[in-house]
Design a protein around this motif. Structure first.
Motif, PDB file in Angstrom:
ATOM      1  N   SER A 242      99.901 136.131 -21.150  1.00  0.00           N
ATOM      2  CA  SER A 242     100.870 136.366 -20.313  1.00  0.00           C
ATOM      3  C   SER A 242     100.269 137.182 -19.114  1.00  0.00           C
ATOM      4  N   ARG A 243     100.906 137.477 -18.036  1.00  0.00           N
ATOM      5  CA  ARG A 243     100.342 137.946 -16.905  1.00  0.00           C
ATOM      6  C   ARG A 243     100.657 139.523 -17.156  1.00  0.00           C
ATOM      7  N   ARG A 244     101.694 139.936 -17.823  1.00  0.00           N
ATOM      8  CA  ARG A 244     101.604 141.219 -18.257  1.00  0.00           C
ATOM      9  C   ARG A 244     100.563 141.554 -19.212  1.00  0.00           C
TER      10      ARG A 244
ATOM     11  N   VAL B 155     103.193 135.049   6.026  1.00  0.00           N
ATOM     12  CA  VAL B 155     104.650 134.510   6.541  1.00  0.00           C
ATOM     13  C   VAL B 155     104.454 133.743   7.788  1.00  0.00           C
ATOM     14  N   PRO B 156     104.711 132.369   7.828  1.00  0.00           N
ATOM     15  CA  PRO B 156     104.460 131.456   9.041  1.00  0.00           C
ATOM     16  C   PRO B 156     104.997 132.150  10.186  1.00  0.00           C
ATOM     17  N   PRO B 157     104.621 131.622  11.447  1.00  0.00           N
ATOM     18  CA  PRO B 157     105.507 132.147  12.577  1.00  0.00           C
ATOM     19  C   PRO B 157     106.735 131.455  12.525  1.00  0.00           C
TER      20      PRO B 157
ATOM     21  N   GLY C 231     108.522 126.553   0.363  1.00  0.00           N
ATOM     22  CA  GLY C 231     107.193 126.465  -0.252  1.00  0.00           C
ATOM     23  C   GLY C 231     107.053 126.126  -1.622  1.00  0.00           C
ATOM     24  N   SER C 232     106.324 125.450  -2.013  1.00  0.00           N
ATOM     25  CA  SER C 232     106.252 124.771  -3.413  1.00  0.00           C
ATOM     26  C   SER C 232     104.757 125.039  -4.040  1.00  0.00           C
ATOM     27  N   GLY C 233     104.322 126.176  -3.893  1.00  0.00           N
ATOM     28  CA  GLY C 233     102.903 126.318  -4.854  1.00  0.00           C
ATOM     29  C   GLY C 233     103.608 126.924  -6.034  1.00  0.00           C
TER      30      GLY C 233
ATOM     31  N   LEU D  66     112.899 124.147  -0.200  1.00  0.00           N
ATOM     32  CA  LEU D  66     112.433 123.143   0.786  1.00  0.00           C
ATOM     33  C   LEU D  66     110.880 123.396   0.670  1.00  0.00           C
ATOM     34  N   THR D  67     110.216 122.456   0.936  1.00  0.00           N
ATOM     35  CA  THR D  67     108.964 122.545   1.126  1.00  0.00           C
ATOM     36  C   THR D  67     108.273 121.508   1.954  1.00  0.00           C
ATOM     37  N   ARG D  68     107.178 121.764   2.797  1.00  0.00           N
ATOM     38  CA  ARG D  68     106.298 120.879   3.565  1.00  0.00           C
ATOM     39  C   ARG D  68     105.546 119.752   2.864  1.00  0.00           C
ATOM     40  N   THR D  69     105.025 120.437   1.797  1.00  0.00           N
ATOM     41  CA  THR D  69     104.132 119.584   0.827  1.00  0.00           C
ATOM     42  C   THR D  69     105.016 118.176   0.675  1.00  0.00           C
ATOM     43  N   PRO D  70     104.423 117.116   0.420  1.00  0.00           N
ATOM     44  CA  PRO D  70     105.090 115.859   0.344  1.00  0.00           C
ATOM     45  C   PRO D  70     105.711 115.530  -1.051  1.00  0.00           C
TER      46      PRO D  70
ATOM     47  N   TYR E 236      94.656 124.025  -6.048  1.00  0.00           N
ATOM     48  CA  TYR E 236      95.152 125.388  -5.833  1.00  0.00           C
ATOM     49  C   TYR E 236      96.319 125.349  -5.328  1.00  0.00           C
ATOM     50  N   LYS E 237      96.832 124.262  -4.561  1.00  0.00           N
ATOM     51  CA  LYS E 237      98.128 124.558  -4.166  1.00  0.00           C
ATOM     52  C   LYS E 237      99.252 123.584  -4.685  1.00  0.00           C
ATOM     53  N   GLY E 238      99.596 123.802  -5.961  1.00  0.00           N
ATOM     54  CA  GLY E 238     100.276 123.021  -6.880  1.00  0.00           C
ATOM     55  C   GLY E 238     101.193 123.789  -7.809  1.00  0.00           C
TER      56      GLY E 238
ATOM     57  N   VAL F 119     109.775 118.628   3.887  1.00  0.00           N
ATOM     58  CA  VAL F 119     110.499 119.401   5.052  1.00  0.00           C
ATOM     59  C   VAL F 119     109.919 120.494   5.608  1.00  0.00           C
ATOM     60  N   ALA F 120     109.335 120.466   6.771  1.00  0.00           N
ATOM     61  CA  ALA F 120     108.645 121.540   7.540  1.00  0.00           C
ATOM     62  C   ALA F 120     109.692 122.641   8.109  1.00  0.00           C
ATOM     63  N   VAL F 121     109.560 123.655   7.907  1.00  0.00           N
ATOM     64  CA  VAL F 121     110.487 124.849   8.833  1.00  0.00           C
ATOM     65  C   VAL F 121     109.643 124.788   9.933  1.00  0.00           C
ATOM     66  N   GLU F 122     110.318 124.712  11.108  1.00  0.00           N
ATOM     67  CA  GLU F 122     109.535 124.735  12.414  1.00  0.00           C
ATOM     68  C   GLU F 122     109.703 126.067  13.205  1.00  0.00           C
TER      69      GLU F 122
ATOM     70  N   THR G 287     105.070 130.990   0.959  1.00  0.00           N
ATOM     71  CA  THR G 287     103.967 130.267   1.945  1.00  0.00           C
ATOM     72  C   THR G 287     102.638 130.656   1.582  1.00  0.00           C
ATOM     73  N   GLY G 288     102.321 131.227   0.758  1.00  0.00           N
ATOM     74  CA  GLY G 288     100.998 131.527   0.450  1.00  0.00           C
ATOM     75  C   GLY G 288     100.416 132.895   0.877  1.00  0.00           C
ATOM     76  N   TYR G 289      99.013 132.850   0.803  1.00  0.00           N
ATOM     77  CA  TYR G 289      98.258 134.233   1.335  1.00  0.00           C
ATOM     78  C   TYR G 289      97.281 133.638   2.334  1.00  0.00           C
TER      79      TYR G 289
HETATM   80  N1  LIG Z   1     100.778 131.665 -12.550  1.00  0.00           N
HETATM   81  C1  LIG Z   1      99.779 131.912 -11.788  1.00  0.00           C
HETATM   82  O1  LIG Z   1      98.928 132.098 -12.310  1.00  0.00           O
HETATM   83  C2  LIG Z   1     100.114 131.912 -10.118  1.00  0.00           C
HETATM   84  C3  LIG Z   1     101.401 132.360  -9.759  1.00  0.00           C
HETATM   85  C4  LIG Z   1     101.430 132.317  -8.288  1.00  0.00           C
HETATM   86  C5  LIG Z   1     100.502 131.940  -7.446  1.00  0.00           C
HETATM   87  N2  LIG Z   1      99.254 131.584  -7.914  1.00  0.00           N
HETATM   88  C6  LIG Z   1      98.019 131.155  -7.131  1.00  0.00           C
HETATM   89  O2  LIG Z   1      98.054 132.020  -5.851  1.00  0.00           O
HETATM   90  C7  LIG Z   1      97.594 131.241  -4.954  1.00  0.00           C
HETATM   91  C8  LIG Z   1      98.840 131.058  -3.764  1.00  0.00           C
HETATM   92  O3  LIG Z   1      99.984 130.353  -4.357  1.00  0.00           O
HETATM   93  P1  LIG Z   1     101.191 130.456  -3.449  1.00  0.00           P
HETATM   94  O4  LIG Z   1     102.416 129.631  -4.421  1.00  0.00           O
HETATM   95  O5  LIG Z   1     101.684 131.898  -3.378  1.00  0.00           O
HETATM   96  O6  LIG Z   1     101.151 129.574  -2.097  1.00  0.00           O
HETATM   97  P2  LIG Z   1     100.523 128.324  -1.863  1.00  0.00           P
HETATM   98  O7  LIG Z   1     100.002 127.381  -3.186  1.00  0.00           O
HETATM   99  O8  LIG Z   1      99.573 128.268  -0.767  1.00  0.00           O
HETATM  100  O9  LIG Z   1     101.626 127.432  -1.280  1.00  0.00           O
HETATM  101  C9  LIG Z   1     102.272 127.635  -0.052  1.00  0.00           C
HETATM  102  C10 LIG Z   1     103.457 126.616   0.108  1.00  0.00           C
HETATM  103  O10 LIG Z   1     104.170 126.879   1.322  1.00  0.00           O
HETATM  104  C11 LIG Z   1     104.233 125.722   2.112  1.00  0.00           C
HETATM  105  N3  LIG Z   1     104.693 126.095   3.548  1.00  0.00           N
HETATM  106  C12 LIG Z   1     103.985 126.840   4.317  1.00  0.00           C
HETATM  107  N4  LIG Z   1     104.412 126.841   5.538  1.00  0.00           N
HETATM  108  C13 LIG Z   1     105.539 126.186   5.367  1.00  0.00           C
HETATM  109  C14 LIG Z   1     106.563 125.798   6.455  1.00  0.00           C
HETATM  110  N5  LIG Z   1     106.435 126.003   7.783  1.00  0.00           N
HETATM  111  N6  LIG Z   1     107.640 125.130   6.124  1.00  0.00           N
HETATM  112  C15 LIG Z   1     107.704 124.709   4.728  1.00  0.00           C
HETATM  113  N7  LIG Z   1     106.656 124.836   3.743  1.00  0.00           N
HETATM  114  C16 LIG Z   1     105.784 125.472   4.083  1.00  0.00           C
HETATM  115  C17 LIG Z   1     103.040 124.860   1.836  1.00  0.00           C
HETATM  116  O11 LIG Z   1     103.126 123.635   2.035  1.00  0.00           O
HETATM  117  P3  LIG Z   1     101.937 122.769   2.525  1.00  0.00           P
HETATM  118  O12 LIG Z   1     101.392 121.989   1.416  1.00  0.00           O
HETATM  119  O13 LIG Z   1     102.350 121.802   3.798  1.00  0.00           O
HETATM  120  O14 LIG Z   1     100.826 123.630   3.201  1.00  0.00           O
HETATM  121  C18 LIG Z   1     103.056 125.142   0.405  1.00  0.00           C
HETATM  122  O15 LIG Z   1     103.794 124.404  -0.514  1.00  0.00           O
HETATM  123  C19 LIG Z   1      97.493 129.807  -5.604  1.00  0.00           C
HETATM  124  O16 LIG Z   1      95.974 129.609  -5.676  1.00  0.00           O
HETATM  125  C20 LIG Z   1      98.276 129.770  -6.840  1.00  0.00           C
HETATM  126  O17 LIG Z   1      97.488 128.891  -7.712  1.00  0.00           O
HETATM  127  C21 LIG Z   1      99.258 131.600  -9.218  1.00  0.00           C
END
Ligand SMILES: NC(=O)c1ccc[n+]([C@@H]2O[C@H](COP(=O)([O-])OP(=O)(O)OC[C@H]3O[C@@H](n4cnc5c(N)ncnc54)[C@H](OP(=O)(O)O)[C@@H]3O)[C@@H](O)[C@H]2O)c1
Ligand SMILES: Cc1cc2nc3c(=O)[nH]c(=O)nc-3n(C[C@H](O)[C@H](O)[C@H](O)COP(=O)(O)OP(=O)(O)OC[C@H]3O[C@@H](n4cnc5c(N)ncnc54)[C@H](O)[C@@H]3O)c2cc1C
Length: 446
Positions: free
Chosen positions: A105-107, A170-172, A205-207, A231-235, A277-279, A310-313, A347-349
Motif C-alpha cells: 500500500s502507499r502507506r 492547474v491549467p489556465p 481529469g481522468s488519470g 469530466l475529462t478531456r481524455t477521449p 502514464y496517463k491512465g 470534454v475539455a474545460v476551456e 490535471t496532473g503535474y
Molecule cells: N496509485 C498510484 O500509483 C498513482 C496515483 C496517482 C498518480 N499517479 C501517477 O502520477 C502521475 C500523474 O497522474 P495524474 O492523474 O495526477 O495526472 P495525469 O495522468 O497527467 O492526468 C491529467 C488528466 O487531466 C486532464 N485534463 C487536463 N487539462 C484538462 C482540461 N482543461 N479539461 C479537461 N481535462 C483536462 C487530462 O486530459 P488529456 O488526456 O486530454 O491530457 C488527463 O485526463 C501519473 O504518472 C500517475 O500514474 C500514480
C-alpha cells in the motif's frame, strides 16, 4: 570528506555530491551511496520529515509497481535497505508473503521510505536549498542552504543531483475558479472539510489521481455525501496499459533506445504513449464501476455524472460566487456551462523549474523548446567553463528519456548510473538485459 573553510562568514562544507530533494529518487541515491566507500554525499530536504504525497494518502491506495521496485533491489538485491530488509526488521515477512499481494500500500511504502531515511545519516531534513552558484575559484558548485532553525549554510560540491520532483499543474482554463472553491488532487485530503460542505463536487481529469478521488467521492455519495461530476478531456476513462510486452517499454533497455532517437521523434512518441502514464489502473476502474453499480440499489442519493471527451476551456463564477466551468464536448464541438460548488483539478503535474537554479541557468544547454539537454547518464549538458563538474537530474527527463522517467522502477538503475558516473568506476553493475523485445532496427542500438 567534509571540511570547513574559514573564507566566509557562512559555514562552508565540501562534499563530493550534494543532492537536492528527498523523495524516493534521491532517497534511493542516498541508500545506494551508503554502501560505497570514499564517497561523501549529502541529501538536502526542505521538509522536516519524509512525506510521500500526503494529500493523496488514501488508506487503501496501492503502489503501481511491486515491492522489487524499492530503493535498491533492482541493482542491489542484497542491500540492507531493501523492502525485504524493512519487512524483516518489522517482523512482517510472513504476513507479507501470505498476503500474496506484492504491491505494498502507499502507506506501507511511505513507512518503508521513512524507515530507510532514519538509517541514512547523509539525509538532512529541514534543509531548504535557496540558491546554486558556479564558483570558478573552487571549481565547484556552491549550494546555499537555509536550515529549519534559520541558520545559513554553504556547501561546495563537484556534482549535484536534482531530485525536486514535479509540481501540481492547474491549467489556465481553471484560473477563474476562486481559490476557496478549487483544490488540486495533491491537496485533496487536506480539503475534506470543503468537500463535506459542498453540495456538488466536480473532478476535472481522468488519470490515476482523478480516479482515486472519484472513488472517495462515490463512497461519500453512497453515504449521503455530495453530488459528483467527473469530466475529462481524455477521449475515454482509459486504463493504464500494463500488459506484459508493452511494459517492456518502461525498462532501461527502452530508455536507452529512446534516448538515442532524434528529439522530434522522442516528442511524438511521448504523446503517443499516453496510456503508459496517463491512465487508470484496472483495479481502480473496477472499483469505480462497482460503486456506481451499488448506487443503483439505493434511493435518494445525490446525482453522479461521468463525461469523457470534454475539455474545460475557461471558468468564472455565477452571481452567487459559485464556480461555472465552460466546457467543450470534443466530438461535436458543443459548448456548455457547468455550475458546481467545488472543483478538484486532477490535471496532473508539471516539471519544476526551481528558482534556486536561476544563477546557473545560463550554464545549461537547452533544446529549441527551451528544455535542458540531458545525457544518457542523466547529467545535463553544461557550458565548457564548468569543466568536469556535473548536474544530474532525476524525474525531470521525460523529454529525453521517455515516459518511464517518473516511475519508481527506473530509479534504482538511474541512481546506480549516477553513482558509477560520479565515482568513475562500476560501483553497481547495471542490468544488461531488461526486455525480450528488441526496439532498434537491425544493426542499431538495442
Ligand atoms: N496509485 C498510484 O500509483 C498513482 C496515483 C496517482 C498518480 N499517479 C501517477 O502520477 C502521475 C500523474 O497522474 P495524474 O492523474 O495526477 O495526472 P495525469 O495522468 O497527467 O492526468 C491529467 C488528466 O487531466 C486532464 N485534463 C487536463 N487539462 C484538462 C482540461 N482543461 N479539461 C479537461 N481535462 C483536462 C487530462 O486530459 P488529456 O488526456 O486530454 O491530457 C488527463 O485526463 C501519473 O504518472 C500517475 O500514474 C500514480
Ligand atoms: C499520488 C501519486 C502516487 C504515485 N504512485 C506511484 C507509483 O505507485 N509507482 C510509480 O512508479 N510512480 C508513482 N508516482 C510517480 C512518482 O514515482 C512520484 O511522484 C515520486 O514521488 C517522484 O519522486 P521524486 O523523488 O522525483 O519527487 P518527490 O517525491 O516529489 O520529492 C521531491 C522532494 O524535493 C523536495 N524539494 C523541492 N525543492 C526543494 C528545495 N529547494 N530544497 C530542498 N528540498 C526540496 C520536496 O520537498 C520533496 O520532498 C506517483 C505520483 C503521485 C502524484
Amino acid at each position: 570528506m567534509s571540511t570547513r573553510t574559514a573564507s566566509d562568514t557562512v559555514p562552508t562544507s565540501v562534499h563530493d555530491v550534494v543532492a537536492v530533494g528527498c523523495g524516493p529518487c534521491n532517497l534511493g541515491l542516498a541508500a545506494l551511496a551508503s554502501t560505497v566507500d570514499d564517497l561523501d554525499l549529502v541529501v538536502l530536504e526542505a521538509r522536516p520529515e519524509l512525506r510521500w504525497h500526503p494529500g493523496m494518502m488514501f488508506d487503501d491506495a496501492a503502489l503501481q509497481v511491486n515491492f522489487l521496485a524499492d530503493l535498491v533491489t533492482l541493482v542491489a538485491p542484497t542491500h540492507p535497505l531493501s523492502f525485504l530488509s524493512y519487512l524483516h526488521d518489522q517482523d512482517r515477512l510472513y504476513p507479507f508473503t501470505i498476503r500474496q499481494d506484492f504491491h505494498p500500500s502507499r502507506r506501507e511504502y511511505e513507512d518503508y521510505l521513512r524507515w530507510a531515511a532514519a538509517r541514512l545519516p547523509s539525509v538532512r531534513f529541514s534543509h531548504r536549498v535557496e540558491g546554486v552558484r558556479w564558483c570558478p575559484e573552487a571549481r565547484r558548485f556552491a549550494v546555499h542552504v537555509v536550515r529549519g532553525d534559520g541558520a545559513r549554510l554553504r556547501m561546495l560540491a563537484a556534482d549535484l543531483v536534482l531530485g525536486v520532483g514535479t509540481e501540481p499543474f492547474v491549467p489556465p482554463a481553471l484560473a477563474g475558479v476562486p481559490g476557496e472553491r478549487l483544490t488540486h488532487t495533491a491537496d485533496y485530503l487536506h480539503r475534506l472539510s470543503d468537500v463535506d460542505k459542498a453540495g456538488h463536487v466536480t473532478v476535472v481529469g481522468s488519470g490515476q489521481s482523478g480516479a482515486e478521488v472519484v472513488v472517495d467521492l462515490l463512497r461519500r455519495n453512497l453515504a449521503g455525501g455530495p453530488s459528483v461530476t467527473w469530466l475529462t478531456r481524455t477521449p475515454s476513462f482509459a486504463p493504464l496499459d500494463y500488459t506484459k510486452l508493452v511494459l517492456e517499454m518502461t525498462t532501461p533497455a527502452y530508455m536507452r533506445y529512446f534516448h538515442a532517437l532524434p528529439q522530434e521523434r522522442r516528442d511524438q512518441l511521448t504523446a503517443e504513449q499516453w496510456q503508459f502514464y496517463k491512465g487508470i489502473s484496472t483495479t481502480t476502474l473496477d472499483e469505480i464501476h462497482e460503486l456506481l453499480y451499488r448506487r443503483e440499489l439505493e434511493h435518494g442519493l445525490a446525482d453522479v455524472e461521468l463525461r469523457c471527451g470534454v475539455a474545460v476551456e475557461s471558468s468564472g463564477t455565477d452571481a452567487r460566487g459559485r464556480p461555472v466551468l465552460t466546457c467543450r464536448h470534443r466530438d461535436t464541438g458543443r459548448v456548455f456551462e457547468h455550475p458546481t460548488d467545488l472543483v478538484v483539478a486532477a490535471t496532473g503535474y508539471a516539471p519544476r523549474r526551481p528558482a534556486f537554479l536561476a544563477p546557473v541557468e545560463h550554464l545549461v544547454r537547452r533544446d529549441d523548446r527551451g528544455r535542458p539537454v540531458v545525457r544518457l547518464d542523466h547529467s545535463l549538458e553544461l557550458a565548457d567553463e564548468v569543466g568536469g563538474c556535473r548536474v544530474f537530474v532525476a524525474n525531470a527527463e521525460l523529454h529525453s528519456h521517455g515516459v518511464s522517467s517518473p516511475n519508481l522502477d527506473i530509479a534504482a538503475v538511474r541512481n546506480a548510473t549516477i553513482l558509477n558516473a560520479v565515482t568513475s568506476r562500476e560501483v553497481y553493475r547495471l542490468p544488461k538485459r531488461t526486455a525480450f523485445t528488441t526496439f532498434a532496427a537491425p544493426g542499431g542500438v538495442r
